[in-house]
Design an enzyme around this catalytic site. Sequence first.
Site, short mmCIF file in Angstrom:
data_model
loop_
_atom_site.label_atom_id
_atom_site.label_comp_id
_atom_site.label_asym_id
_atom_site.label_seq_id
_atom_site.Cartn_x
_atom_site.Cartn_y
_atom_site.Cartn_z
N LYS A 55 -10.32 12.99 7.33
CA LYS A 55 -9.88 12.86 8.83
C LYS A 55 -9.71 14.10 9.48
O LYS A 55 -9.34 15.03 9.01
CB LYS A 55 -8.42 12.30 8.74
CG LYS A 55 -8.30 10.56 8.30
CD LYS A 55 -6.87 10.02 8.37
CE LYS A 55 -6.53 8.98 7.83
NZ LYS A 55 -7.49 7.97 8.49
N GLU A 93 -9.25 3.87 1.95
CA GLU A 93 -8.83 3.83 0.50
C GLU A 93 -7.63 2.60 0.07
O GLU A 93 -7.30 2.27 -0.91
CB GLU A 93 -8.11 5.13 0.13
CG GLU A 93 -6.61 5.25 0.74
CD GLU A 93 -6.71 5.30 2.16
OE1 GLU A 93 -7.72 5.59 3.03
OE2 GLU A 93 -5.32 4.97 2.87
N ASP A 136 1.38 6.59 5.13
CA ASP A 136 0.67 5.52 4.68
C ASP A 136 1.19 4.81 3.64
O ASP A 136 0.44 4.05 3.04
CB ASP A 136 -0.49 6.30 4.58
CG ASP A 136 -1.81 5.35 4.76
OD1 ASP A 136 -1.85 4.59 5.57
OD2 ASP A 136 -2.77 5.93 4.16
N ASP A 170 -2.54 10.13 3.23
CA ASP A 170 -4.02 9.94 3.37
C ASP A 170 -4.63 10.76 4.33
O ASP A 170 -4.47 11.00 5.43
CB ASP A 170 -3.92 8.52 4.22
CG ASP A 170 -5.48 8.20 4.38
OD1 ASP A 170 -6.17 8.77 3.92
OD2 ASP A 170 -5.52 7.13 5.24
N LYS A 184 0.61 -1.38 0.08
CA LYS A 184 -0.01 -0.07 -0.01
C LYS A 184 1.10 1.19 0.01
O LYS A 184 1.75 1.47 0.88
CB LYS A 184 -0.95 0.05 1.17
CG LYS A 184 -1.70 1.42 1.32
CD LYS A 184 -2.54 1.12 2.60
CE LYS A 184 -3.01 2.81 2.89
NZ LYS A 184 -3.88 2.68 3.95
N ARG A 234 -7.39 -0.39 0.92
CA ARG A 234 -8.05 -1.62 0.21
C ARG A 234 -8.32 -1.46 -1.21
O ARG A 234 -8.44 -2.52 -1.82
CB ARG A 234 -9.15 -2.04 1.11
CG ARG A 234 -10.36 -1.07 1.15
CD ARG A 234 -11.20 -1.47 2.18
NE ARG A 234 -10.80 -0.93 3.44
CZ ARG A 234 -11.45 -1.27 4.68
NH1 ARG A 234 -12.70 -2.05 4.82
NH2 ARG A 234 -10.94 -0.75 5.86
N ASP A 236 -12.19 7.16 3.26
CA ASP A 236 -10.99 6.96 4.17
C ASP A 236 -10.56 5.40 4.00
O ASP A 236 -9.40 5.06 4.54
CB ASP A 236 -11.10 7.39 5.43
CG ASP A 236 -9.79 7.66 6.27
OD1 ASP A 236 -8.52 7.63 5.58
OD2 ASP A 236 -10.03 7.96 7.57
#
Length: 506
Positions: free
Chosen positions: A280, A352, A291, A273, A268, A354, A350
């Site tokens: 967030k 994201e 991230d 993020d 990933k 996956r 959020d």
Amino acid sequence: MTALTLSTSAAPNLRADAIVIGVAKAAKGPVVAPGAEAVDAAYDGKLAGVLETLGASGAEGEVTKLPAPAGFKTPLLVAVGLGAAPEKDGEFDAEALRRAAGAAARALTGTKKAGFALPLADSGDAGAIAEGALLGAYSFDAYKENGKNAKNGKAPLAEIALLGGKPRDKAQKAAVERAVAVAEELNRARDLINMPPNDLDPEAFAAIAQTAGKEHGLKVQVLDEKALVKGGYGGILGVGAGSAAAPRLVKLSYTSAKAKKHLALVGKGITYDSGGISLKPAGHNETMKCDMSGAAAVFAAVVAVARLGLEVNVTAWLALAENMPSGSATRPGDVLRMYSGKTVEVLNTDAEGRLVLADALWAASAEKPDAIVDVATLTGAMVLALGNRTFGVMANDDAFRSAVVEAAEEVGEESWPMPLPEHLRKGMDSPVADIANMGERMGGGLVAGLFLREFVGEGITWAHIDIAGPAFNEAAPFGYTPKGGTGSAVRTLVRVAELTASGDLG
Ligand code: BES
Ligand code: MN
Ligand code: ZN
């Protein structure tokens, strides 16, 4: 970069700035660890008492500094705690040595050269001490004036000599060479994680991967936004849609003429993020440059595998995007058509990670590797479950999950097996699409794992490592772990590749 050598010098004769020795904790008080005999002799065998007088106990991570004895060519002696002394005739475990070496290297910031006189019972010990010392000496100073650490104005330890080493011993030399390759690449992953997101966007990350990959003989392919559109990578594009910096999918291939197995690694790589439209709140976004730690880990691992020349084919996939809110961003309620052809209703922008992983897992699956391991800072739920130092391991195969957990244990990474409970799947049922990107809140880390499982090709063994907890250390440094990016999972991935090469796994 800190340099490291195996040295036959005895501690009293080494010209350096410091000598490091080990001290362990025994029932009767601190005891001097093997490797420091010559130092202890200079104190007439009373060094343990001297250390006890100075307050040392031998506890893990404890550092005691004292002047070196007369006649030594170093001014400073550093006694580092190894934790509990092994039982009679036992040996220190590798992780105790790694951590102590790391703590000592950190304590020697601002020093040029140090000799490490720690226990070297076997070649594994030499590797562990080398690895711990190089990881502990790490410091991210690229953005500091003069490239020095602002807190103390000091540069990291520059030179390490492992005393009592046998440079002609093949096993010891190989163990140290392995440690150097792994530690250097792991430190490169840390650099990437620590880089601010205004400098490390997907394009910049891809360029770095391209340069370093080629340098080490890897084949590097970069899919830019046009290629992603053409290929139908709806997950990666959907996550990157809100950012001014376009997404990338990077593939790094290492091939060995002697390989019998093919291992795929998927990371990933969200370079920042923000949460996207499901923004967030403040307090949850300050460290979200981390991230992309999964992508950094798989990148570092494949380069380390190439440097070690392992007899296994390894392909690393970096799913790179920046998750930002804007007029072009994916909205909660949008449906994405993924690379696999499945549709996903995005209920929370959020969630994201996956989405980008789904496309990369499907791309990796097309090559029919023997196994896929993905690494991701995927869920806050995993941090709540396992804390800040342990990653969770899920898999579609119990034996493979156990093997990954065991590999982690062998290299000194804390991990724990987590389940993929079938009943959580229906929480992701969507009225409009094949699946939603969110399900039940309870067990959120496992829900994310179940989502990913849907994008792994039929019959392919797969494990998922959620490093959201250990990827980024916001607390004080400990052992060989600095503040900031930790390089979590790199050593486990290299170990998994080694076990795959030797036919002991996958
Ligand atoms: N990158 C975060 C997960 C994360 C949290 C990483 C803390 C490191 C530290 C991920 O993209 C995320 O936001 N996950 C959400 C998913 C939820 C919306 C289903 C989460 O865990 O809250
Ligand atoms: Mn997120
Ligand atoms: Zn994320």
